[in-house]
Every structure is written in C-alpha cells, then in structure tokens.
Design an enzyme around this catalytic site. Sequence first.
Site, PDB file in Angstrom:
ATOM      1  CE  LYS A 161      26.639 -30.856 -62.899  1.00 12.20           C
ATOM      2  NZ  LYS A 161      26.363 -30.603 -61.966  1.00 12.20           N
ATOM      3  CD  GLU A 167      19.903 -16.128 -61.192  1.00 11.44           C
ATOM      4  OE1 GLU A 167      19.898 -16.806 -61.998  1.00 11.44           O
ATOM      5  OE2 GLU A 167      20.171 -15.621 -60.222  1.00 11.44           O
ATOM      6  N   GLY A 221      29.675 -27.983 -60.673  1.00  8.74           N
ATOM      7  CA  GLY A 221      29.459 -26.339 -60.563  1.00  8.74           C
ATOM      8  C   GLY A 221      30.502 -25.955 -60.399  1.00  8.74           C
ATOM      9  NE  ARG A 222      29.848 -26.886 -54.022  1.00  6.27           N
ATOM     10  CZ  ARG A 222      29.174 -27.407 -54.137  1.00  6.27           C
ATOM     11  NH1 ARG A 222      28.539 -27.354 -55.054  1.00  6.27           N
ATOM     12  NH2 ARG A 222      28.701 -28.607 -53.670  1.00  6.27           N
ATOM     13  CD  GLU A 307      27.087 -23.604 -54.813  1.00  8.02           C
ATOM     14  OE1 GLU A 307      25.958 -22.786 -54.767  1.00  8.02           O
ATOM     15  OE2 GLU A 307      27.432 -24.429 -55.285  1.00  8.02           O
ATOM     16  CG  HIS A 338      44.728   0.256 -44.824  1.00  3.51           C
ATOM     17  ND1 HIS A 338      45.940   1.287 -44.185  1.00  3.51           N
ATOM     18  CD2 HIS A 338      46.123  -0.099 -46.181  1.00  3.51           C
ATOM     19  CE1 HIS A 338      46.951   0.310 -44.271  1.00  3.51           C
ATOM     20  NE2 HIS A 338      47.010   0.131 -45.608  1.00  3.51           N
ATOM     21  CE  LYS A 448      19.080 -22.048 -57.953  1.00  4.72           C
ATOM     22  NZ  LYS A 448      19.741 -23.235 -58.869  1.00  4.72           N
TER      23      LYS A 448
HETATM   24  O1  F6P Z   1      21.861 -21.703 -57.908  1.00  3.40           O
HETATM   25  C1  F6P Z   1      23.463 -22.326 -57.373  1.00  3.40           C
HETATM   26  C2  F6P Z   1      23.843 -22.820 -58.455  1.00  3.40           C
HETATM   27  O2  F6P Z   1      23.577 -24.246 -58.991  1.00  3.40           O
HETATM   28  C3  F6P Z   1      25.548 -23.560 -58.165  1.00  3.40           C
HETATM   29  O3  F6P Z   1      25.915 -24.275 -57.613  1.00  3.40           O
HETATM   30  C4  F6P Z   1      26.120 -23.112 -59.531  1.00  3.40           C
HETATM   31  O4  F6P Z   1      27.387 -23.491 -59.887  1.00  3.40           O
HETATM   32  C5  F6P Z   1      25.027 -22.039 -60.499  1.00  3.40           C
HETATM   33  O5  F6P Z   1      24.157 -22.221 -60.022  1.00  3.40           O
HETATM   34  C6  F6P Z   1      25.252 -21.962 -62.139  1.00  3.40           C
HETATM   35  O6  F6P Z   1      25.125 -23.177 -62.253  1.00  3.40           O
HETATM   36  P1  F6P Z   1      24.489 -23.241 -63.442  1.00  3.40           P
HETATM   37  O7  F6P Z   1      25.890 -23.834 -64.187  1.00  3.40           O
HETATM   38  O8  F6P Z   1      23.365 -24.571 -64.279  1.00  3.40           O
HETATM   39  O9  F6P Z   1      24.115 -22.367 -64.453  1.00  3.40           O
END
Ligand code: F6P
Length: 478
Positions: A161, A167, A221-222, A307, A338, A448
């Site tokens: 987003k 990452e 995002g979620r 979240e 189990h 972060k």
């Molecule tokens: O760090 C959490 C977050 O901000 C989530 O809310 C989001 O889904 C995820 O990182 C990834 O963010 P992006 O889509 O901006 O890479």
Amino acid sequence: GLSLDLSKQSWSLAGLEAALALAKAAGVDAAKARLFGGEVVNASEGRPALHMALRAATDAPFQAQGKSIMAEVQAVRARMAAFADGVRSGAIVAADGGPFTGILHIGIGGSDLGPRLVWDVLRPLKPQIDLKFVANVDGEDLALACAALDPARTLVVVVSKTFTTQETLANALAARAWLADAVGQDKAGAQMAAVSTALDKTAAFGIADDRVFGFWDWVGGRYSLWSAVGLSCAVALGWDVFQAFLDGAAAMDAHFRDAPLENNAAVLLALAQVYNRNGLGRAARSVVPYAHRLRRLPSFLQQLEMESNGKSVTPQGEAVTHGTAPVVFGGEGSNVQHAYFQAMHQGTDIVPTEIVAVAKPGAGGSDMHSKLLSNALAQAEALMVGRAEAPIKARLFAGNRPSSVILLDQLDPKSFGALIALYEHKTFVEGVIWNINSFDQWGVELGKEMANAILDELQGGAAKVHDPSTAALIERLK
Ligand code: F6P
C-alpha cells in the site's frame, strides 16, 4: 450459504438482550450509516473505510467524503480482469514470448495474509498458473519460493500500500535481480507488476505504468484483499472466480447494512465476543476451521482483529478502561485437538472457541468428511457439557466452556467471500462498542523506527544509546 450458531455461548436470554441493548446504546446503527456513507471513521488518519465499495456492483452509490468513487473502482477492476485474462490466455507473455506459469507475490501483513488465504481456499488442485508468496525479510523465504519457480516463466507482483515497507522492498529488489539473472537486466521489467496507492514510488522503483494497479487511502491494508491487492489471486484463479468471491462479500455487506441488530450475524458475533471479553473476562479466543483449505484463517483473523482492535485509547484521546481485542489464535481442526485442546478442555483458563465448518464434502468424499464434522461437533459438545463422573479426578471435565459454530453450506468463492466480510464487519462492531478506531495501526510504528536505528549499527554505523539489554544483544551479534 452461511449460518451462525451461538447456542453454546454462556449468555442467558437476558444476557443476550443486555448485549443488544449495549449495541444500541453504543450507536452501532449510526456507526454503520457513517461507515457505508463514506464518512471519516478513521479519525487519526482522517479517512473513511470503504472496502465495501471494492466488491460492490458498478452502480452502487459509494462516496468517499461526498465524492463518488465507483468509476475509479470499476476502472481498476476492469484493468485487473483484462490483465488476468491476458496472462491466462497467453496474450500477455514473459520476456521470451512464452507464457507465464508462475506468480511470485511479494507483500507482508495485509498485502500478504488475505491473498495467501484466498489462494489456499480457492486454488485448483492442478493450477494452470502456480502462485507462491514471500513476506519475510529473512532471505530464506524468497530463496525457497524462487527454488520452486522458473524465473523465465514467472511474473513477480510486488504489493505494498505504502511502497515503503522494508521487508517488501528488500524482497522486490532481490526478486528483480533473480529475474534479471535469467532474462537480462533490460527485460526483467516485462515480468513485474506492482500494486500500491503510491504511484510515484512504483514509478521510481522502475515498474511501467501499465503494470501498476492502484488503490486508495480509504482501503486499510488488512481490508485490502478485495482491491488490486488480490491481483495475483485474480490471475491465478481466473477472473470469474475472483468476481464470485467479491459477490459473496457484497451479499454480506447488504446483510450487515440492512438486517436489524438482533438478526444481524456480524453484530451477534461481535456481541458474543464482547460478552466473553468484557462480561466474563476471557482475554483470548481460539479459532478452529475444520477445513484444511481454511487453515490460514486464524492468521488472517489475528491481523484483522488484533491490528484493528488492539487499542487502548479512544478517538477522543482518552484511556480505554475496558478490555479490547482478545488474543486470537488457532489452527485447523482436527489437528489442533492433538495439540493445544487439552488446555481448552481442562486448563485453568477458559478460552472461548469458534469453530468454522463446511457441510458439503470437498476432495476426499463423504466418509472422511463425516469424520471431520463429527470431530467439530464433538469438541463443541464436550467443551459445553463436560463430564461430571469419572473414576479419577484427572478424567473429569468441568464443561461450561463456550463455543460458536459458523457453518458454510459449501466452501465456494461466494460463501468464502461472505465469511471474510462477516469477520470484517464483526471487527467494526466491536470497535464501535469498545469506542476505539478500528482502522489505524500506530502500534506498529515504534518498532519499525527502532529497527532502522539498530540496522545501521549492525551494518557498522556508530553505536547509539540503548537500554542495557538491547545494547548487550547488539554487541553479541557484532
Ligand atoms: O506494519 C503493519 C502494516 O502497516 C500493516 O498494517 C500493513 O498491512 C502492512 O504493514 C504492509 O504495509 P504495506 O502494504 O504498505 O507494505
């Protein structure tokens, strides 16, 4: 195609009525109207939350703060459908002119968990186009995914987003190098696409505009799997399947918007949660899908609920004095019976359980499926009724442990879309009752920032001031 059984919850009829009165007093109806009306429900970021528009019919009247948005939504949807059709038919090809047979989806959090779940639930047994996911900045994740793909036949879809997530950008750079090694630096771009709200940043990364699929800041995002974030799934599943998934969610939106509180599945599910969390002090909830294809549902719900509602301040800036999001955990049934179910039956903490089951058998036929369902029902019954007589105390079960059962007629794109939308709306209702903003996530920011400072040190930069524990760990790593 979906039913909700709350008859094993601990509330009496009076308790249920009190919970409904609480929902009314908290203004759930008015909050629903603000949500669907595109008003700013995410105050700390000044945004509406309009994921419902992403799955709505083209002529639906969705507006963001008074501005009509359906034309833009429909334009991206049409581009996604055309791209999916093009890749599947061979009209859109890899650098060497051959077809794509694999997709590498790169994203994390909301840009990963939803699409991953969608693919697991709806993927064919032998897909024309295979789909692999990479999220972690641990290079092992990318290495393992790439080992299962042919770079000459792979489309890399980078989903972020913000297009600033450490990452995802690290993985995107490494994946581009992997492509370039195989097809040449100048041709790697032909095998990449991006999904983002930050079109300046995708351009700066070097992804051609016709390979970029946008979405909007009013999509959290979620809550984004319905947008172009679902592009990889739309391509790998085919547009018809993805559209049916959207349709199922739209049907749940209509139910949530129109059904009175006492007949509203999302409201009732939220009230069961509130009753357990705030009435009975249960700080966790276990989610157990009795369906292998739904095995990632607990991870998806962990982000959606924790979240969204893991907050301790009201939109007015006051401290929250009641419990909010419980710890959500779980795994697929019957496997977890189990593993951790011993504690569910006889542990010292009572953990409400949510069972998701599917009536119609999938692969494997009805004999195995009956066994699976018998386990689902037996667990719920055992948790509730317990066992009062046994030769030794260790074999007694106290019972009176609540559970809910969500039963899908079948696990098809429509009912699955409805299930996910049900959970989204349930999460929203809980946020209204708890008086928190379900649509921001400031709690992920501090870590972060600190990681950036530590990264610099691990890579040889000057030592910074840390607490003694962190300083000692940095020293040991160095
Ligand atoms: O760090 C959490 C977050 O901000 C989530 O809310 C989001 O889904 C995820 O990182 C990834 O963010 P992006 O889509 O901006 O890479």
